[in-house]
Scaffold this active site. Structure first.
Site, short mmCIF file in Angstrom:
data_model
loop_
_atom_site.label_atom_id
_atom_site.label_comp_id
_atom_site.label_asym_id
_atom_site.label_seq_id
_atom_site.Cartn_x
_atom_site.Cartn_y
_atom_site.Cartn_z
N CYS A 58 -31.41 28.21 -18.16
CA CYS A 58 -32.34 27.13 -18.54
C CYS A 58 -33.77 27.45 -18.12
O CYS A 58 -34.02 27.98 -17.04
CB CYS A 58 -31.89 25.81 -17.90
SG CYS A 58 -32.93 24.43 -18.39
N CYS A 62 -35.79 23.03 -12.06
CA CYS A 62 -35.27 21.93 -11.23
C CYS A 62 -34.64 22.53 -9.96
O CYS A 62 -33.67 23.30 -10.06
CB CYS A 62 -34.23 21.13 -12.00
SG CYS A 62 -34.83 20.65 -13.64
N CYS A 65 -30.73 22.90 -9.28
CA CYS A 65 -29.79 23.18 -10.38
C CYS A 65 -29.28 24.62 -10.42
O CYS A 65 -30.06 25.58 -10.36
CB CYS A 65 -30.45 22.83 -11.71
SG CYS A 65 -29.30 22.96 -13.10
N CYS A 102 -19.01 13.12 -22.12
CA CYS A 102 -20.42 13.46 -21.95
C CYS A 102 -20.60 14.97 -22.09
O CYS A 102 -19.97 15.74 -21.36
CB CYS A 102 -20.91 13.08 -20.56
SG CYS A 102 -20.53 11.38 -20.13
N CYS A 133 -21.63 10.77 -25.20
CA CYS A 133 -22.89 10.87 -24.45
C CYS A 133 -23.34 12.32 -24.52
O CYS A 133 -22.50 13.23 -24.49
CB CYS A 133 -22.68 10.45 -23.00
SG CYS A 133 -24.20 10.57 -22.01
N CYS A 193 -28.61 6.38 -20.48
CA CYS A 193 -27.94 6.70 -19.21
C CYS A 193 -28.99 7.40 -18.36
O CYS A 193 -29.44 8.49 -18.72
CB CYS A 193 -26.74 7.61 -19.47
SG CYS A 193 -25.97 8.23 -17.94
N ARG A 265 -22.66 4.64 -11.83
CA ARG A 265 -21.65 5.70 -11.70
C ARG A 265 -21.80 6.46 -10.39
O ARG A 265 -22.90 6.92 -10.05
CB ARG A 265 -21.75 6.69 -12.88
CG ARG A 265 -20.70 7.80 -12.83
CD ARG A 265 -20.61 8.62 -14.11
NE ARG A 265 -20.48 7.74 -15.24
CZ ARG A 265 -21.41 7.59 -16.18
NH1 ARG A 265 -22.51 8.29 -16.14
NH2 ARG A 265 -21.24 6.76 -17.18
N1 SAM Z 1 -30.72 19.96 -18.98
C1 SAM Z 1 -30.57 18.57 -19.13
C2 SAM Z 1 -31.46 17.77 -18.20
O1 SAM Z 1 -31.79 18.26 -17.14
O2 SAM Z 1 -31.79 16.65 -18.56
C3 SAM Z 1 -29.14 18.12 -18.98
C4 SAM Z 1 -28.24 18.68 -17.90
S1 SAM Z 1 -28.72 18.36 -16.23
C5 SAM Z 1 -27.71 19.48 -15.34
C6 SAM Z 1 -28.14 16.72 -15.88
C7 SAM Z 1 -28.43 16.11 -14.54
O3 SAM Z 1 -27.49 16.57 -13.59
C8 SAM Z 1 -29.77 16.38 -13.88
O4 SAM Z 1 -30.78 15.58 -14.38
C9 SAM Z 1 -29.48 16.04 -12.42
O5 SAM Z 1 -29.77 14.69 -12.17
C10 SAM Z 1 -27.98 16.29 -12.30
N2 SAM Z 1 -27.72 17.47 -11.45
C11 SAM Z 1 -27.90 18.76 -11.79
N3 SAM Z 1 -27.58 19.58 -10.78
C12 SAM Z 1 -27.19 18.79 -9.75
C13 SAM Z 1 -26.74 19.06 -8.42
N4 SAM Z 1 -26.66 20.30 -7.93
N5 SAM Z 1 -26.39 18.01 -7.65
C14 SAM Z 1 -26.48 16.75 -8.13
N6 SAM Z 1 -26.90 16.45 -9.37
C15 SAM Z 1 -27.26 17.45 -10.17
FE1 SF4 Z 2 -32.23 22.86 -16.89
FE2 SF4 Z 2 -30.72 22.26 -14.81
FE3 SF4 Z 2 -33.16 21.24 -15.02
FE4 SF4 Z 2 -31.22 20.42 -16.74
S1 SF4 Z 2 -31.26 20.11 -14.53
S2 SF4 Z 2 -33.32 20.96 -17.24
S3 SF4 Z 2 -30.05 22.34 -16.94
S4 SF4 Z 2 -32.65 23.42 -14.76
#
Ligand code: SAM
Ligand code: SF4
Ligand code: DTB
Length: 316
Positions: A58, A62, A65, A102, A133, A193, A265
């Site tokens: 990606c 973040c 992630c 989802c 979702c 959501c 949730r």
């Molecule tokens: N890429 C898209 C986005 O970021 O909107 C969708 C997938 S993203 C992985 C979905 C959500 O998962 C993120 O916004 C975050 O809130 C949550 N998330 C991701 N990694 C996480 C982690 N290590 N621990 C807890 N929540 C996490």
């Molecule tokens: Fe990409 Fe992870 Fe951020 Fe979603 S949470 S935008 S998958 S880096």
């Protein structure tokens, strides 16, 4: 006592939210239970199932992630799954009791070229009788409209934390961009959501600010995932201090009181929690969980432990 519905409010302040958080625990839980019972069956926990339809690589950074291309997390990237395979997983999830399916993609934003495949997935999963979702990153209004026309029920797009702390977590997009996508989703008639993550090193007030920002959304999100950070080796947040268990319970209760109508949730982090702590979160007003063996890239407790937990909450 009565469990009359209080009107949803959009003007919560940080002080008011912090005052809720600071209530004696029994008062906080009583108020959360009253809010839950005014709108929901307290003996039913909604089951959602997640599937990562596009893993890794990606373009966002973040800091929590596993799927960001910026960090050496060791995750192997893959291309978008075939629709047939997604529908097959959804069918199994339905047979195992899931109510909502989802689908998540590790994308910064949805590309128009992927829309037809995504729309097919929505239609295929919906045809099984599941709620759908998607969480695909940023959308344009036209893309949100197209997802709505395909029949998508919910779009997940989290605010993650309060606006002041947000730039410490991610710098490749802004809080405003997050809010814009949420607005497009709402305008397209798709349910929202939207929630956040606790345990990223944020201050107490950042958690309150997240609640305040979510409360400003009109109408409130129908679904509010509260995630506890799952620490991922290689990410900047892998060593963030864990959230105190009872503080986590309190935040769930606050979310239930502020968002009485929403599904709140208990999302990521259950695998690091005891059964008793999870049960407390459900008593504090959470009424939805992710079931199955995996979230997107990290484990869930799984069928046997979840059955034991939900039997405790739901049996008559
Ligand atoms: N890429 C898209 C986005 O970021 O909107 C969708 C997938 S993203 C992985 C979905 C959500 O998962 C993120 O916004 C975050 O809130 C949550 N998330 C991701 N990694 C996480 C982690 N290590 N621990 C807890 N929540 C996490
Ligand atoms: Fe990409 Fe992870 Fe951020 Fe979603 S949470 S935008 S998958 S880096
Ligand atoms: C949400 O708020 N939590 C889910 C879902 N929305 C997409 C994702 C949690 C991801 C946890 C880390 C992982 O498994 O990679």
């Amino acid at each position: 006592m009565s469990f009359d519905a209080l009107p949803a409010r959009h003007d919560w302040t940080r002080d008011e939210v912090e005052a809720l958080f600071a209530l004696p625990l029994s008062d906080l839980i009583l108020r959360a239970q009253a809010a839950l019972r005014a709108h929901h069956d307290p003996a039913h926990v909604q089951r959602s199932r997640l599937l990562n339809i596009k893993t890794g690589g990606c373009a966002e950074n973040c800091g929590y992630c596993s799927q960001s291309a910026y960090f050496p997390t060791g995750l192997k990237a893959s291309k978008l799954m075939d629709c047939e395979d997604v529908v097959a997983v959804a069918a199994r999830a339905k047979a195992e009791g899931a109510e909502r399916f989802c689908m998540g993609a590790a994308w910064r934003e949805l590309k128009d070229r992927d829309l037809p495949a995504i729309a097919e997935m929505v239609k295929g999963v919906k045809a099984l009788g599941l709620e759908t979702c998607m969480t695909l990153g940023m959308l344009s209004q036209a893309q949100a409209d197209a997802l709505g026309e395909a029949g998508l029920d919910y779009y997940n797009h989290n605010l993650d934390t309060g606006p002041e702390y947000y730039p410490s977590v991610v710098s490749t997009r802004t809080y405003r961009e997050r809010l814009d996508t949420i607005e497009y989703v709402r305008h397209a008639g798709v349910k929202v959501c939207c929630g956040g993550i606790l345990g990223m090193g944020e201050r107490h007030q950042d958690r309150a600010d997240l609640i305040v920002e979510l409360a400003k959304l009109r109408p409130h999100p129908e679904s509010i995932p509260i995630n506890q950070l799952v620490p991922i080796a290689g990410t900047p947040l892998s060593g963030a201090p864990p959230v105190d268990g009872l503080d986590f319970v309190r935040w769930i209760a606050v979310a239930r009181i502020v968002f009485p109508e929403a599904y709140v949730r208990l999302a990521a982090g259950r695998d690091q929690m005891s059964q008793e702590l999870q049960a407390m979160c459900l008593l504090a007003g959470a009424n939805s969980i992710f079931v199955g063996d995996k979230l997107l890239t990290t484990p869930l407790p799984g069928e046997a432990r979840d059955r034991a937990l939900l039997n405790q909450i739901e049996r008559g």
